[in-house]
Design a protein around this motif. Structure first.
Motif, short mmCIF file in Angstrom:
data_model
loop_
_atom_site.label_atom_id
_atom_site.label_comp_id
_atom_site.label_asym_id
_atom_site.label_seq_id
_atom_site.Cartn_x
_atom_site.Cartn_y
_atom_site.Cartn_z
N GLY A 40 0.83 -1.19 0.00
CA GLY A 40 0.00 0.00 0.00
C GLY A 40 0.87 1.25 0.00
O GLY A 40 2.03 1.21 -0.33
N SER A 99 7.94 5.56 -6.85
CA SER A 99 7.44 4.88 -8.05
C SER A 99 6.82 5.88 -9.00
O SER A 99 5.96 6.67 -8.61
CB SER A 99 6.39 3.83 -7.64
N MET A 133 4.87 -8.23 -12.54
CA MET A 133 4.82 -9.56 -11.93
C MET A 133 3.38 -10.02 -11.75
O MET A 133 2.51 -9.20 -11.46
CB MET A 133 5.50 -9.53 -10.56
N1 SAM Z 1 2.73 2.56 -2.92
C1 SAM Z 1 4.14 2.50 -2.93
C2 SAM Z 1 4.68 2.67 -4.33
O1 SAM Z 1 3.92 2.62 -5.28
O2 SAM Z 1 5.89 2.85 -4.44
C3 SAM Z 1 4.72 1.25 -2.31
C4 SAM Z 1 4.05 -0.06 -2.60
S1 SAM Z 1 4.09 -0.61 -4.28
C5 SAM Z 1 3.21 -2.14 -4.17
C6 SAM Z 1 5.78 -1.09 -4.47
C7 SAM Z 1 6.27 -1.25 -5.89
O3 SAM Z 1 5.64 -2.38 -6.46
C8 SAM Z 1 5.97 -0.08 -6.80
O4 SAM Z 1 7.17 0.36 -7.41
C9 SAM Z 1 5.03 -0.65 -7.84
O5 SAM Z 1 5.23 -0.06 -9.09
C10 SAM Z 1 5.41 -2.11 -7.83
N2 SAM Z 1 4.36 -3.02 -8.29
C11 SAM Z 1 3.07 -3.10 -7.90
N3 SAM Z 1 2.44 -4.12 -8.54
C12 SAM Z 1 3.34 -4.71 -9.35
C13 SAM Z 1 3.33 -5.80 -10.26
N4 SAM Z 1 2.23 -6.53 -10.45
N5 SAM Z 1 4.47 -6.11 -10.91
C14 SAM Z 1 5.61 -5.38 -10.72
N6 SAM Z 1 5.71 -4.35 -9.88
C15 SAM Z 1 4.58 -4.00 -9.19
#
Ligand code: SAM
Ligand code: SF4
Length: 343
Positions: A79, A133, A203
């Protein structure tokens, strides 16, 4: 259970069955977010009831137990970690381990939306580097990919981070037919701003509604080949202990990382485990095996049961993962969303 586990000294390091020292803990402090990135979440997510989520004091106690057992690096994620109420109290409190020399680094992965408010406080708490991000520099595309986000707010947050003296690394998910035409621009912009950059392969984690992973998937080998046409990419042996491979861009002097969990096996050097906001410990991002640490945490104010549960979990850390995206496996390989463990 291994008979030696219960009697380990409270400060004995965590070593897994493959002799990897576990020194890096990632903690998802909330499953909630102010964005709904299309590869990460469905638009109508159901979030956890508050009672299931560890309090900030409980998170501090759990993280501090890991630090006592040799964790040197702690990353708070989600999150969106910076939308959790009172989160700066947790940063300040965990920052004491960095200030005391018990830990090397306290850091955060954020979408950047709250950095305008918190950059200075993060720095005061002992944070020196942050991951932000950002998949695109086009305002309309940014709102499309995050469903709810505003690019201006994130760019302003990044300027606050710079002004506060935080080092920034940008994380960009490489998405087919979405940001393919922007990679050069991202490299150039990061060079101008003094940011490092990491590309992440999408992913297969969690149900994301109507989006199809095969439509999103872009192998980073192609990204790298495309970048090599414009930039001189110099090999480096820099490693962060994680899955990223790094090159140095001769023209900008900045690093670019590639996180390719689907096309490479990076497990042999894995030093990390992931904790969710409910106190569930995942020993591998790519597998479903997990240990409940909330129960032993809440069972007693003394850490003995908690320590045993942590050591028992580490004794189950698997050798590697098994992600697959192919035509037969277009759905999630792992049921949970990335926002549960925070990447
Ligand atoms: N909300 C914060 C952010 O976006 O940085 C932290 C949590 S987010 C889940 C962490 C990282 O996971 C982010 O860089 C996001 O782009 C990446 N992410 C989320 N879902 C993904 C997926 N299915 N495959 C690859 N990276 C993913
Ligand atoms: Fe929120 Fe980060 Fe997931 Fe985007 S990637 S929805 S910002 S948790």
């Amino acid at each position: 259970m291994d008979g030696t586990i219960p009697s380990a000294s409270p400060t004995a390091p965590l070593i897994d069955p493959f002799q990897r020292a576990i020194t890096y803990l990632r903690v998802s402090v909330t499953d909630r977010c102010d964005f709904r990135c299309v590869y990460c979440m469905a638009e109508d997510m159901t979030f956890l009831p508050k009672a299931e989520v560890l309090s900030l004091e409980e998170l501090d106690r759990l993280c501090s137990a890991f630090v006592r057992m040799g964790t040197r690096k702690l990353r708070l994620t989600g999150g969106e970690p910076l939308v959790r109420r009172g989160i700066m109290n947790l940063f300040r409190s965990l920052g004491r381990h960095v200030k005391a020399g018990a830990m090397d680094e306290l850091t955060v992965t954020t979408n950047g939306s709250q950095l305008g408010k918190y950059a200075g406080e993060l720095r005061d708490a002992g944070v020196r580097r942050i991951n932000v991000s950002l998949d695109t520099l086009d305002p309309a595309k940014f709102t499309a990919i995050t469903r709810w986000g505003k690019l201006d707010q994130v760019l302003a947050g990044l300027q606050s981070a710079k002004a506060a003296g935080l080092e920034v690394k940008i994380n960009a998910v490489a998405l087919k037919n979405f940001n393919e035409d922007e990679f050069d621009r991202l490299v150039e912009w990061c060079g101008d701003e003094g940011f490092d950059l990491t590309f992440i392969e999408v992913m297969p984690m969690g149900d994301i509604g109507s989006e199809n992973r095969l439509d999103q998937y872009l192998p980073l080998s192609l990204v790298r080949a495309q970048l090599a046409r414009r930039w001189t990419l110099e090999e480096t042996d820099y490693r962060s202990g994680g899955p990223a491979r790094y090159v140095r861009v001769a023209q900008t002097g900045r690093r670019i990382g590639f996180i390719t969990p689907l096309t490479h096996n990076f497990c042999e050097l894995c030093n990390r485990v992931r904790l969710t906001c409910t106190g569930t410990l995942y020993m591998c991002l790519g597998q479903d095996d997990a240990a409940d640490l909330r129960k032993p945490l809440r069972a007693s104010p003394d850490d003995a049961q908690l320590d045993r549960a942590i050591r028992e979990a580490i004794s189950r850390k698997p050798k590697g993962h098994d992600f697959v995206i192919d035509r037969r496996h277009a759905g999630p390989a792992v049921e949970r969303h990335m926002s549960v463990t925070g990447g």
